[in-house]
Design a protein around this motif. Structure first.
Motif, mmCIF file in Angstrom:
data_model
loop_
_atom_site.group_PDB
_atom_site.id
_atom_site.type_symbol
_atom_site.label_atom_id
_atom_site.label_comp_id
_atom_site.label_asym_id
_atom_site.label_seq_id
_atom_site.Cartn_x
_atom_site.Cartn_y
_atom_site.Cartn_z
ATOM 1 N N ASN A 67 0.520 -0.778 -0.054
ATOM 2 C CA ASN A 67 0.024 0.057 -0.242
ATOM 3 C C ASN A 67 0.820 1.122 -0.231
ATOM 4 O O ASN A 67 2.175 1.178 0.295
ATOM 5 C CB ASN A 67 -0.747 0.062 1.277
ATOM 6 C CG ASN A 67 -1.683 -1.082 1.432
ATOM 7 O OD1 ASN A 67 -1.459 -2.032 0.805
ATOM 8 N ND2 ASN A 67 -1.898 -1.318 2.235
ATOM 9 N N LEU A 68 -0.024 2.288 -0.395
ATOM 10 C CA LEU A 68 0.939 4.018 -0.408
ATOM 11 C C LEU A 68 -0.071 4.051 1.523
ATOM 12 O O LEU A 68 -1.432 4.169 0.955
ATOM 13 C CB LEU A 68 0.226 5.012 -1.188
ATOM 14 C CG LEU A 68 0.385 5.962 -0.848
ATOM 15 C CD1 LEU A 68 1.795 6.529 -0.479
ATOM 16 C CD2 LEU A 68 0.327 6.581 -1.701
ATOM 17 N N ALA A 115 0.171 -7.406 -5.506
ATOM 18 C CA ALA A 115 -0.910 -6.867 -6.675
ATOM 19 C C ALA A 115 -0.298 -4.774 -6.371
ATOM 20 O O ALA A 115 -1.009 -4.672 -5.410
ATOM 21 C CB ALA A 115 -2.337 -6.918 -7.137
ATOM 22 N N ILE A 116 -0.199 -4.474 -7.389
ATOM 23 C CA ILE A 116 -0.593 -3.402 -7.475
ATOM 24 C C ILE A 116 -0.828 -2.183 -8.868
ATOM 25 O O ILE A 116 -0.660 -2.757 -10.070
ATOM 26 C CB ILE A 116 0.667 -2.263 -6.770
ATOM 27 C CG1 ILE A 116 2.220 -2.108 -8.349
ATOM 28 C CG2 ILE A 116 1.670 -2.117 -5.699
ATOM 29 C CD1 ILE A 116 3.592 -2.205 -7.820
ATOM 30 N N GLY A 117 -1.087 -0.747 -8.442
ATOM 31 C CA GLY A 117 -1.719 -0.250 -9.809
ATOM 32 C C GLY A 117 -0.465 0.008 -11.300
ATOM 33 O O GLY A 117 0.740 0.177 -10.153
ATOM 34 N N HIS A 142 -1.817 -3.811 -12.616
ATOM 35 C CA HIS A 142 -2.847 -4.098 -12.531
ATOM 36 C C HIS A 142 -3.467 -3.069 -13.858
ATOM 37 O O HIS A 142 -3.112 -1.906 -13.024
ATOM 38 C CB HIS A 142 -3.904 -4.643 -11.384
ATOM 39 C CG HIS A 142 -5.092 -5.365 -12.351
ATOM 40 N ND1 HIS A 142 -6.160 -5.136 -12.252
ATOM 41 C CD2 HIS A 142 -5.543 -6.324 -11.664
ATOM 42 C CE1 HIS A 142 -6.420 -5.729 -13.218
ATOM 43 N NE2 HIS A 142 -6.962 -7.022 -12.289
ATOM 44 N N PRO A 143 -3.710 -3.336 -14.420
ATOM 45 C CA PRO A 143 -3.726 -1.787 -15.710
ATOM 46 C C PRO A 143 -5.355 -1.496 -15.013
ATOM 47 O O PRO A 143 -5.577 0.151 -15.596
ATOM 48 C CB PRO A 143 -4.310 -2.735 -17.024
ATOM 49 C CG PRO A 143 -4.569 -4.099 -16.332
ATOM 50 C CD PRO A 143 -3.964 -4.438 -15.338
ATOM 51 N N ASP A 144 -6.213 -1.991 -14.274
ATOM 52 C CA ASP A 144 -7.551 -2.240 -13.959
ATOM 53 C C ASP A 144 -8.182 -1.195 -12.673
ATOM 54 O O ASP A 144 -9.099 -0.112 -12.543
ATOM 55 C CB ASP A 144 -8.947 -2.862 -14.262
ATOM 56 C CG ASP A 144 -8.530 -3.528 -15.818
ATOM 57 O OD1 ASP A 144 -8.236 -2.168 -16.804
ATOM 58 O OD2 ASP A 144 -8.765 -4.420 -16.448
ATOM 59 N N PHE A 145 -7.331 -1.497 -11.348
ATOM 60 C CA PHE A 145 -7.115 -0.941 -10.202
ATOM 61 C C PHE A 145 -6.034 0.159 -9.416
ATOM 62 O O PHE A 145 -4.690 -0.288 -10.686
ATOM 63 C CB PHE A 145 -7.450 -2.062 -9.603
ATOM 64 C CG PHE A 145 -8.606 -3.475 -9.848
ATOM 65 C CD1 PHE A 145 -9.631 -2.831 -8.699
ATOM 66 C CD2 PHE A 145 -8.418 -4.149 -10.520
ATOM 67 C CE1 PHE A 145 -10.421 -3.878 -8.420
ATOM 68 C CE2 PHE A 145 -9.464 -4.556 -10.794
ATOM 69 C CZ PHE A 145 -10.660 -4.783 -9.563
ATOM 70 N N GLY A 146 -6.334 0.764 -9.320
ATOM 71 C CA GLY A 146 -5.525 1.554 -8.836
ATOM 72 C C GLY A 146 -4.292 1.059 -7.612
ATOM 73 O O GLY A 146 -4.928 0.336 -7.153
ATOM 74 N N THR A 147 -3.000 1.588 -7.328
ATOM 75 C CA THR A 147 -2.194 0.978 -6.075
ATOM 76 C C THR A 147 -3.104 1.124 -5.144
ATOM 77 O O THR A 147 -3.650 2.137 -4.624
ATOM 78 C CB THR A 147 -1.253 1.941 -5.652
ATOM 79 O OG1 THR A 147 -0.601 1.613 -7.288
ATOM 80 C CG2 THR A 147 0.000 1.551 -4.766
ATOM 81 N N SER A 148 -3.569 0.550 -3.753
ATOM 82 C CA SER A 148 -4.185 0.491 -2.820
ATOM 83 C C SER A 148 -3.530 1.695 -1.856
ATOM 84 O O SER A 148 -2.196 2.102 -2.024
ATOM 85 C CB SER A 148 -3.348 -0.609 -1.673
ATOM 86 O OG SER A 148 -4.401 -1.875 -2.348
#
Length: 358
Positions: A67-68, A115-117, A142-148
Motif C-alpha cells: 500500500n501507499l 498487486a499494485i496499479g 494491474h491495469p484496471d485498479f489503482g494502487t492500494s
C-alpha cells in the motif's frame, strides 16, 4: 526427489546457463530425459521458470498487501467533524509489504507477491521496496485498479483513531494469478500470508502442497476469520485477543483458553499480541511471555508487523523462545518510536544495541 532429478538439479546449479543438450552431455542422458526432469523440478519448485533459476536457500515468500500509507497526526486533542492542525506523511505500507521489508532489513532473502496499479503510486512503491532489499519480481501490475492506499488518522500520542483502507486491488490476487507463481511458492522455505487476502485466495493456498513453513498474520477482527480454512496448515499464527476470539468463536475466553483453542485447531505455534501488556508465545510443549519496553511512542502503525517479522527471523535462527520474544518486542518498540510503518534502523546489530541500552 529421485536420484536422477538430484543429478539434474546439481548440474543446473553448477551450469545455470547450459542448454538442455549440454546438460545431457554432461550427465550421459538423452536431451528428452533431461527436459522431462527439468519440467518436474520446475513443477516442484526446485527450478524457477525459464533460465533455470534456482531459489536461494532459506528464501521467504510473502503474499499480501502493498500500500501507499498516508498518515495524519494531530498536534492537539482531536476534534471530530472539524479540521485539525497536524502533520501528514507518506510511506510504503501494507501488512505483507511491511513484514517483508522488516525481514529484508534483518538480512533475510525475501520476495513479495502482491498487486499494485500501473500508476505513479505503484512506480514509487516499487522503487521504495526494491531500495529496502525486497525482491519485487513477482509483483503484478494491474491495469484496471489503482494502487492500494491506507489513510490513517492518529492522535498526538501516535495512537490510531481511525483509518480508511482502499485495497480493492488485492482481491485480484486469486488462484489463477497465483498459479503463475507456483514454482516460487513451492520453492519457499518460509511462506507468509496475511488476512487481507481474499477467502478464495486463502482457500487456494490451503490446498497448495507447500513444503516449507507457513505463517499467517490475522490483520484485523473482521478479516481474521478468512484464515479458518488454513489454520491446520500453519506453522505460526500472530493474533491479538479480539482476532483470536473471532477465529475461535470464544467471546469470553481467557488468553489461555484462546491459545488452547487455536492449538487444537492445528496451529503449531501461537503468537498472541497483547498490546500494552506485551506478547505471549505458546505451542504444545512450552509457553512464554514478554512485557513491553518503556518508550516514547510516535506512531503504532506497523508495530505488529515488526513484531511478527522479528519473531520469524529469530525462529529461523533457532533462537531460544525467550530471546526470540525479546528480539521481536524490540523490533516492535523501535517501530513505535518511528513516524512510519517501517524504520530503516532495524538490523540485528542495531536491535542488539538498542536492547542493551534499555
Amino acid at each position: 526427489m529421485s536420484e536422477q532429478e538430484t543429478r539434474v538439479l546439481t548440474a543446473v546449479k553448477k551450469s545455470p546457463l547450459a542448454t538442455q543438450q549440454e546438460l545431457a552431455n554432461q550427465l550421459g542422458m538423452s536431451r528428452e530425459s533431461v527436459a522431462g526432469h527439468i519440467m518436474r523440478l520446475t513443477n516442484k519448485g526446485f527450478i524457477l521458470g525459464k533460465g533455470y533459476i534456482v531459489p536461494e536457500d532459506n528464501n521467504i515468500v510473502v503474499i499480501g498487501g502493498c500500500n501507499l500509507d498516508i498518515c495524519g497526526r494531530a498536534i492537539s486533542a482531536l476534534r471530530l467533524e472539524d479540521s485539525n492542525l497536524g502533520q501528514i506523511s507518506q510511506s510504503p505500507g501494507g501488512v505483507g509489504r511491511n513484514i517483508a521489508e522488516n525481514l529484508s532489513r534483518l538480512g533475510q532473502d525475501v520476495s513479495l507477491i502482491s498487486a499494485i496499479g500501473q500508476d505513479k503510486s505503484g512506480d514509487w512503491l516499487l522503487e521504495q521496496c526494491r531500495s529496502s532489499g525486497i525482491n519485487m519480481d513477482a509483483v503484478i501490475r494491474h491495469p484496471d485498479f489503482g494502487t492500494s492506499t491506507y489513510l490513517a488518522l492518529n492522535d498526538p500520542h501516535g495512537q490510531l483513531v481511525a483509518a480508511v483502507s482502499d485495497m480493492a486491488i488485492i482481491n485480484t490476487l486469486d488462484g489463477t494469478q497465483l498459479s503463475h507463481k507456483k514454482s516460487l511458492l513451492l520453492s519457499a522455505q518460509t511462506l507468509l500470508i496475511e488476512a487481507n487476502l481474499s477467502e478464495a485466495c486463502i482457500e487456494w493456498l490451503a490446498q497448495l502442497n507447500c513444503q516449507g513453513s507457513l505463517y499467517a498474520d490475522a490483520v484485523s477482527v473482521q478479516k481474521s476469520v478468512r484464515l479458518k480454512p488454513i489454520l491446520h496448515r500453519l506453522t505460526g499464527l500472530k493474533v491479538n485477543r479480539d482476532e483470536a476470539k473471532a477465529l475461535t468463536g470464544l467471546a469470553d475466553a481467557s488468553d489461555k483458553e484462546l491459545i488452547q483453542a487455536l492449538l487444537k485447531a492445528g496451529v503449531k505455534n501461537v503468537l498472541l499480541s497483547l498490546g500494552n501488556e506485551g506478547v505471549i508465545f505458546a505451542n504444545h510443549k512450552e509457553q512464554a511471555s514478554h512485557g513491553i519496553f518503556t518508550i516514547d511512542a510516535v506512531s503504532d502503525t506497523g508495530a505488529g508487523d515488526a513484531l511478527f517479522a522479528g519473531f520469524i527471523h529469530a525462529q529461523l535462527n533457532t533462537w531460544p523462545i525467550a530471546q526470540s520474544l525479546e528480539f521481536a518486542s524490540a523490533c516492535s518498540a523501535m517501530t513505535l518510536e518511528s513516524d512510519s510503518a517501517n524504520t530503516p534502523n532495524i538490523s540485528p546489530k542495531n536491535i542488539e544495541k538498542w536492547i542493551a541500552n534499555k
